[in-house]
Design an enzyme around this catalytic site. Structure first.
Site, mmCIF file in Angstrom:
data_model
loop_
_atom_site.group_PDB
_atom_site.id
_atom_site.type_symbol
_atom_site.label_atom_id
_atom_site.label_comp_id
_atom_site.label_asym_id
_atom_site.label_seq_id
_atom_site.Cartn_x
_atom_site.Cartn_y
_atom_site.Cartn_z
ATOM 1 N N ASP A 114 96.185 15.574 -70.211
ATOM 2 C CA ASP A 114 97.542 16.137 -70.194
ATOM 3 C C ASP A 114 98.579 15.012 -70.264
ATOM 4 O OD1 ASP A 114 97.249 15.169 -67.629
ATOM 5 O OD2 ASP A 114 97.969 16.990 -66.631
ATOM 6 N N SER A 115 98.114 13.759 -70.254
ATOM 7 C CA SER A 115 98.986 12.624 -70.572
ATOM 8 C C SER A 115 99.631 12.811 -71.940
ATOM 9 C CB SER A 115 98.187 11.309 -70.539
ATOM 10 O OG SER A 115 97.014 11.429 -71.323
ATOM 11 N N ASP A 174 91.767 18.523 -70.485
ATOM 12 C CA ASP A 174 92.442 18.668 -69.190
ATOM 13 C C ASP A 174 93.003 20.071 -69.018
ATOM 14 O OD1 ASP A 174 92.286 16.381 -67.643
ATOM 15 O OD2 ASP A 174 94.258 15.598 -68.225
ATOM 16 N N LYS A 231 88.607 19.266 -67.306
ATOM 17 C CA LYS A 231 88.899 18.404 -66.158
ATOM 18 C C LYS A 231 90.058 19.001 -65.389
ATOM 19 C CE LYS A 231 90.787 14.067 -66.546
ATOM 20 N NZ LYS A 231 92.079 14.267 -65.830
ATOM 21 N N GLU A 291 92.492 18.439 -61.518
ATOM 22 C CA GLU A 291 92.856 17.513 -60.443
ATOM 23 C C GLU A 291 92.680 18.170 -59.076
ATOM 24 O OE1 GLU A 291 96.798 15.983 -61.119
ATOM 25 O OE2 GLU A 291 96.305 15.242 -63.135
ATOM 26 N N GLU A 347 91.335 7.685 -59.835
ATOM 27 C CA GLU A 347 92.535 7.030 -60.352
ATOM 28 C C GLU A 347 93.245 6.252 -59.255
ATOM 29 O OE1 GLU A 347 95.004 9.303 -62.996
ATOM 30 O OE2 GLU A 347 96.641 7.859 -62.922
#
Ligand code: KIV
Ligand code: NA
Length: 270
Positions: A44-45, A83, A113, A115, A181
């Site tokens: 999602d960057s 993501d 993925k 978080e 991270e």
């Protein structure tokens, strides 16, 4: 070419040759990274590096699906992971399944993925039980930067046990790997030794079972800010700047297009 590894194959590489991972958001970049990577992540960057958003919070399912499909077209041998964007999975395991299944169906990704650690373990187990392989992401979780109070190093001092608990929880819930991270090296090493799934580090030291970087960061294409953990392997932004300036100068001087770029009345459509 060998076909992409399955999430189970990736999981089995715990402690072996480090897993090579990069992000990609477009077909041509996917084609470039594919031969060299075990995993290609549509992060999602993308919202920050390609769409100019101030954080990842504004990234939508539509953006992840669109870029996921573009990247899928460029991969032959690397595993595709997409993501889950902010607010597409946190509400309930059911919401997470609906959106994860949609991303997998629309992009062909082998896994998603998301978080979160302890508080997302129930959701991870729910997804895995229903056929959705999950890569977890703990430590600095950018979608939570408002509650974390910024993009700080996580897990220093007394916080370490909390991040270790997150790692244990996602591994126990069935995640096939976990991104770490921005953690201190001692904690990354401890987590890597204690959990049975591969750890993939970004700003988390060489103690991890693999590494990931944002492709635009490591190529010098995204230079708005540079975290300490980024190594720039090229300066493509500076190269592009030079090329664009040269083009502008040649257009203004009428030296581009040159004769070799020009069509005449004769010839066969070339
Ligand atoms: O969005 C992203 O690119 C990521 C990786 C850097 C792990 O989550
Ligand atoms: Na991300």
């Amino acid at each position: 070419v060998t076909p992409p590894p399955s999430p189970a194959k990736i999981r089995a590489r715990k402690g072996g040759t480090p897993l090579v991972c990069l992000t990609a958001y477009t077909t041509p970049v996917a084609q470039l990274v594919d031969p060299h990577c075990d995993i290609v992540l549509v992060g999602d960057s993308v919202g920050m590096v390609l769409h100019g958003l101030p954080s990842t919070l504004g990234v939508t399912m539509e953006m992840m699906s669109l870029h996921g499909r573009a990247v899928a077209r460029g991969l032959k041998q690397a595993m595709l992971v997409v993501d889950m964007p902010f607010a597409s999975y946190e509400e309930s395991p059911q919401q997470a399944f609906r959106n994860a299944a949609r991303l997998m169906a629309e992009t062909g990704a082998a896994a998603v993925k998301l978080e979160g650690g302890v508080h997302m373990a129930e959701t991870i187990a729910f997804l895995v039980a229903r056929g959705v392989p999950v890569m977890a992401h703990i430590g600095l979780t950018p979608q939570s930067f408002n509650t974390l109070g910024g993009y700080k190093v996580q897990g220093r001092g007394a916080e370490a046990d909390k991040v270790l608990a997150d790692a244990r929880a996602v591994a126990e819930a069935g995640a096939f790997s976990v991104v770490l991270e921005k953690l201190p090296e001692s904690l990354s090493r401890r987590i890597t030794e204690e959990v049975a799934i591969p750890t993939i580090g970004i700003g988390a030291s060489p103690a991890c079972d693999g590494q990931i970087l944002v492709i635009d960061d490591m190529l010098g294409l995204f230079t708005e800010f540079q975290p300490k953990f980024v190594k720039r392997y090229a300066e493509l932004g500076a190269e592009a700047e030079k090329a664009i300036a040269a083009y502008a100068e040649e257009v203004r001087a009428r030296t581009f297009p040159a004769p070799e770029h020009v069509f005449s009345d004769e010839g066969k459509g070339k």
